[in-house]
Enzyme design. Structure first.
Site, PDB file in Angstrom:
ATOM      1  N   GLU A 184       2.985   3.610   0.564  1.00 18.45           N
ATOM      2  CA  GLU A 184       3.644   4.723  -0.128  1.00 18.45           C
ATOM      3  C   GLU A 184       2.630   5.607  -0.859  1.00 18.45           C
ATOM      4  O   GLU A 184       2.944   6.715  -1.278  1.00 18.45           O
ATOM      5  CB  GLU A 184       4.716   4.201  -1.093  1.00 18.45           C
ATOM      6  N   CYS A 289     -11.832  -3.688   3.062  1.00 14.43           N
ATOM      7  CA  CYS A 289     -11.729  -5.147   3.095  1.00 14.43           C
ATOM      8  C   CYS A 289     -13.017  -5.759   3.606  1.00 14.43           C
ATOM      9  O   CYS A 289     -13.234  -6.953   3.464  1.00 14.43           O
ATOM     10  CB  CYS A 289     -10.560  -5.582   3.959  1.00 14.43           C
ATOM     11  N   GLU A 387     -11.375 -10.363  -5.876  1.00 12.16           N
ATOM     12  CA  GLU A 387     -11.577  -9.076  -5.192  1.00 12.16           C
ATOM     13  C   GLU A 387     -11.439  -7.951  -6.218  1.00 12.16           C
ATOM     14  O   GLU A 387     -10.386  -7.809  -6.856  1.00 12.16           O
ATOM     15  CB  GLU A 387     -10.538  -8.892  -4.079  1.00 12.16           C
TER      16      GLU A 387
HETATM   17  P1  NAD Z   1      -1.024  -3.969  -1.153  1.00 14.00           P
HETATM   18  O1  NAD Z   1      -0.916  -5.394  -0.810  1.00 14.00           O
HETATM   19  O2  NAD Z   1      -0.751  -3.557  -2.552  1.00 14.00           O
HETATM   20  O3  NAD Z   1      -0.011  -3.094  -0.237  1.00 14.00           O
HETATM   21  C1  NAD Z   1       0.011  -3.223   1.156  1.00 14.00           C
HETATM   22  C2  NAD Z   1       1.419  -2.927   1.667  1.00 14.00           C
HETATM   23  O4  NAD Z   1       2.318  -3.885   1.100  1.00 14.00           O
HETATM   24  C3  NAD Z   1       1.951  -1.554   1.271  1.00 14.00           C
HETATM   25  O5  NAD Z   1       2.605  -0.992   2.381  1.00 14.00           O
HETATM   26  C4  NAD Z   1       2.914  -1.851   0.146  1.00 14.00           C
HETATM   27  O6  NAD Z   1       3.999  -0.945   0.093  1.00 14.00           O
HETATM   28  C5  NAD Z   1       3.427  -3.245   0.472  1.00 14.00           C
HETATM   29  N1  NAD Z   1       3.744  -4.024  -0.723  1.00 14.00           N
HETATM   30  C6  NAD Z   1       3.173  -3.933  -1.948  1.00 14.00           C
HETATM   31  N2  NAD Z   1       3.734  -4.815  -2.801  1.00 14.00           N
HETATM   32  C7  NAD Z   1       4.668  -5.488  -2.093  1.00 14.00           C
HETATM   33  C8  NAD Z   1       5.578  -6.546  -2.426  1.00 14.00           C
HETATM   34  N3  NAD Z   1       5.621  -7.077  -3.650  1.00 14.00           N
HETATM   35  N4  NAD Z   1       6.396  -7.005  -1.469  1.00 14.00           N
HETATM   36  C9  NAD Z   1       6.366  -6.475  -0.211  1.00 14.00           C
HETATM   37  N5  NAD Z   1       5.524  -5.468   0.146  1.00 14.00           N
HETATM   38  C10 NAD Z   1       4.680  -4.987  -0.784  1.00 14.00           C
HETATM   39  O7  NAD Z   1      -2.483  -3.483  -0.687  1.00 14.00           O
HETATM   40  P2  NAD Z   1      -3.196  -2.090  -0.952  1.00 14.00           P
HETATM   41  O8  NAD Z   1      -3.598  -2.018  -2.397  1.00 14.00           O
HETATM   42  O9  NAD Z   1      -2.410  -0.978  -0.378  1.00 14.00           O
HETATM   43  O10 NAD Z   1      -4.509  -2.247  -0.028  1.00 14.00           O
HETATM   44  C11 NAD Z   1      -5.695  -2.861  -0.458  1.00 14.00           C
HETATM   45  C12 NAD Z   1      -5.759  -4.324  -0.055  1.00 14.00           C
HETATM   46  O11 NAD Z   1      -5.669  -4.438   1.358  1.00 14.00           O
HETATM   47  C13 NAD Z   1      -7.077  -4.988  -0.424  1.00 14.00           C
HETATM   48  O12 NAD Z   1      -6.805  -6.274  -0.916  1.00 14.00           O
HETATM   49  C14 NAD Z   1      -7.834  -5.049   0.880  1.00 14.00           C
HETATM   50  O13 NAD Z   1      -8.803  -6.070   0.948  1.00 14.00           O
HETATM   51  C15 NAD Z   1      -6.713  -5.285   1.829  1.00 14.00           C
HETATM   52  N6  NAD Z   1      -7.082  -4.930   3.202  1.00 14.00           N
HETATM   53  C16 NAD Z   1      -7.313  -5.952   4.078  1.00 14.00           C
HETATM   54  C17 NAD Z   1      -7.721  -5.667   5.382  1.00 14.00           C
HETATM   55  C18 NAD Z   1      -7.995  -6.778   6.345  1.00 14.00           C
HETATM   56  O14 NAD Z   1      -8.118  -6.527   7.531  1.00 14.00           O
HETATM   57  N7  NAD Z   1      -8.087  -8.019   5.904  1.00 14.00           N
HETATM   58  C19 NAD Z   1      -7.874  -4.334   5.790  1.00 14.00           C
HETATM   59  C20 NAD Z   1      -7.602  -3.319   4.875  1.00 14.00           C
HETATM   60  C21 NAD Z   1      -7.210  -3.634   3.574  1.00 14.00           C
END
Ligand code: NAD
Length: 506
Positions: A184, A289, A387
């Site tokens: 979002e 990541c 992290e």
């Molecule tokens: P996030 O976990 O906050 O959000 C990711 C998605 O989950 C979003 O679409 C969000 O709307 C949804 N979400 C958030 N809270 C939720 C909940 N309580 N219940 C269900 N859905 C929920 O992550 P972010 O801050 O957007 O992205 C950064 C993170 O992503 C970092 O930890 C990074 O390391 C990780 N990441 C990992 C990879 C990988 O391949 N391992 C790649 C890119 C990013």
């Protein structure tokens, strides 16, 4: 900061449901910022469970799509790839606008995404099954790969363009329908991807977008019609997605957060290592990541390494990325700025040395923090274990390679790790024994590209089949095995020359 402080005078983005762009029925919204200016540039609706369920029902275009020959499905990906190439600059600018990374970083991201579409165009070669004649007497065996059904993808903010493309091009070409729930915080790139996919000829309802947060995600995780869920985001949510999704009978691939180690051996080329370390730790303002967030300096290399790193990082220009040239752009939002600040304070409180403080000497609008270096970090400190997800490099000093391998063993995560050395032996030991799923040897960001799986380990991945590469094709398909035996015609018919082969009679 200039511009509107409320979202009332900006556009609200639309969902793509059953081939039509539609206003959401939601009454909840979230602001989308340009992180370079702090301006609100649009707002995202946060779909209710009911609205999300309607999107799942719209993805029921499945029967016609899965019967469409795979080469025809792949042809849409060819057209999609061409449209992306035509709109390459526009797409990169959009990523920079909503995410804040520099234009060269956005161009690299768009390129990685386009490669996923190129890979998906080759799915006809990858989806083929296996056959064996005479697995038993006169019995032949074959496997076929079938689509799994309606698939959902839930994506993070840090790669608004590339991460959705890790998922839906493969899923669609394998014959599934797809619902994308983008972050979002950065939904604009996904919307443009959706528009181009419609232009490329994707049939109505095959690809859908719903904007939302936890409520929408929970609806996708529990809807009986959703067969598979791909997730990328933080570890806490990745674990939750895996647990809830699998409890509801779905296959789930769920990639989480990371703490990536960069080992510098005493024989490494310091100049090259410093550049690689800085690019790994500070590229995309550390919001990757695969960002290297812990440098493990082995033996005598520590002091010269930290000195040179400090000189190099101090020279990086942090600033807004919309039109101005900067080496490093802003963070995604004010919460991220505050999180980095509090980690720097925590490190000092735990006895580490703040060699370079990214909060100092940063000017300009937007959510800016410069590069930081924390020296004399111990493996037990929070900055070594958690992290941070920002432009912060912690330096641990280790006596030897074994001590560096131990630091990896103690790490909760297991995404990436790199070694810088001239020694083939050290590189081999590292490759074989370091506790992470993606290894770099003199490579600062060992992120595999479309053709290889993104093989995070431990708390960096929950599931069995990883994203990208052949594992992606396997995730989005299920196999059917057929055993066939044809009986010889009735004895009477054997006199009819039409049946006569002579085989099996000798
Ligand atoms: P996030 O976990 O906050 O959000 C990711 C998605 O989950 C979003 O679409 C969000 O709307 C949804 N979400 C958030 N809270 C939720 C909940 N309580 N219940 C269900 N859905 C929920 O992550 P972010 O801050 O957007 O992205 C950064 C993170 O992503 C970092 O930890 C990074 O390391 C990780 N990441 C990992 C990879 C990988 O391949 N391992 C790649 C890119 C990013």
């Amino acid at each position: 900061m200039s511009g509107p402080n409320t979202a009332s005078d900006v556009k609200t983005v639309q969902n793509l449901i059953g081939g039509k762009w539609q206003d959401s029925t939601s009454t909840r919204f979230s602001d989308i910022h340009n992180p370079s200016t702090g301006q609100v540039i649009a707002r995202s609706p946060l779909a209710s469970a009911e609205e999300t369920n309607q999107v799942v029902e719209a993805a029921a275009a499945l029967p016609a799509w899965r019967e469409t020959p795979v080469v025809e499905r792949a042809r849409i990906m060819f057209r999609y790839r061409d449209l992306m190439a035509q709109h390459f600059d526009e797409l990169a600018e959009l990523v920079t606008r909503e995410h804040g990374k520099t234009l060269p970083e956005s161009r690299a991201e768009v390129q990685r995404g386009v490669e996923m579409v190129e890979f998906a165009s080759g799915v006809p070669s990858l989806i083929k099954g296996e056959t064996m004649a005479n697995i038993a007497r006169e019995v032949d065996a074959e496997t076929l790969r079938h689509p799994v059904g309606v698939c959902a993808g839930i994506t993070p903010y840090n790669f608004p363009f590339m991460v959705p493309l890790w998922m839906f091009p493969i899923a669609l070409t394998c014959g599934n329908t797809f619902i994308l729930k983008p972050s979002e915080k950065v939904p604009l790139s996904s919307i443009r991807m959706g528009e181009l996919l419609v232009e490329a000829g994707i049939p109505d309802g095959v690809f859908n977008i719903v904007h939302g947060d936890k409520e929408s995600v929970d609806a996708l995780l529990t809807h009986p019609e959703v067969a598979a869920v791909s997730f990328v985001g933080s570890t806490k949510i990745a674990k939750y997605i895996y647990e809830v999704g699998t409890q509801h009978g779905k296959r789930v691939q769920s990639a989480g957060g990371a703490k990536n180690h960069l080992i510098i051996m005493p024989d490494a080329d310091i100049d090259l290592s410093v550049k690689a370390l800085a690019a790994s730790a500070y590229g995309c303002a550390g919001q990757r990541c695969m960002a290297g967030s812990v440098a493990v300096a082995v033996g005598s290399v520590a002091d010269p390494l930290v000195d040179q790193l400090n000189d190099y990082a101090s020279g990086l220009k942090t600033g807004p990325t919309d039109g101005t040239e900067a080496d490093m752009g802003p963070l995604i939002n004010p919460d991220a700025v505050n999180r980095i600040g509090s980690y720097l304070d925590i490190a000092k409180g735990e006895g580490a040395t703040l060699r370079l403080d990214g909060r100092e000497n940063v000017n300009g609008d937007g959510f800016l923090v410069g590069p930081s270096i924390i020296d004399h970090v111990k493996p037990t400190m929070r900055v070594a274990k958690e992290e941070i997800f920002g432009p912060v490099l912690s330096v641990i000093r280790a006596d030897d390679l074994d001590a560096a391998l131990d630091i990896g063993r103690g790490c909760e995560y297991g995404n990436g790790a790199s070694i810088f050395t001239h020694s083939g032996y050290a590189a081999r030991q590292f490759k074989q024994h370091f506790n992470a799923g993606m290894i770099g040897i003199n490579v600062g960001v060992p992120a595999p590209m479309a053709w290889f799986p993104f093989t995070g380990w431990n708390a960096s991945f929950f599931g069995d089949l990883h994203i990208q590469g052949n594992e992606g094709v396997h995730f989005y398909t299920r196999q059917k095995t057929t055993l066939t035996r044809w009986f010889a015609p009735e004895e009477d018919n054997h006199h009819d020359p039409v049946w006569k082969t002579g085989l099996g009679k000798k």
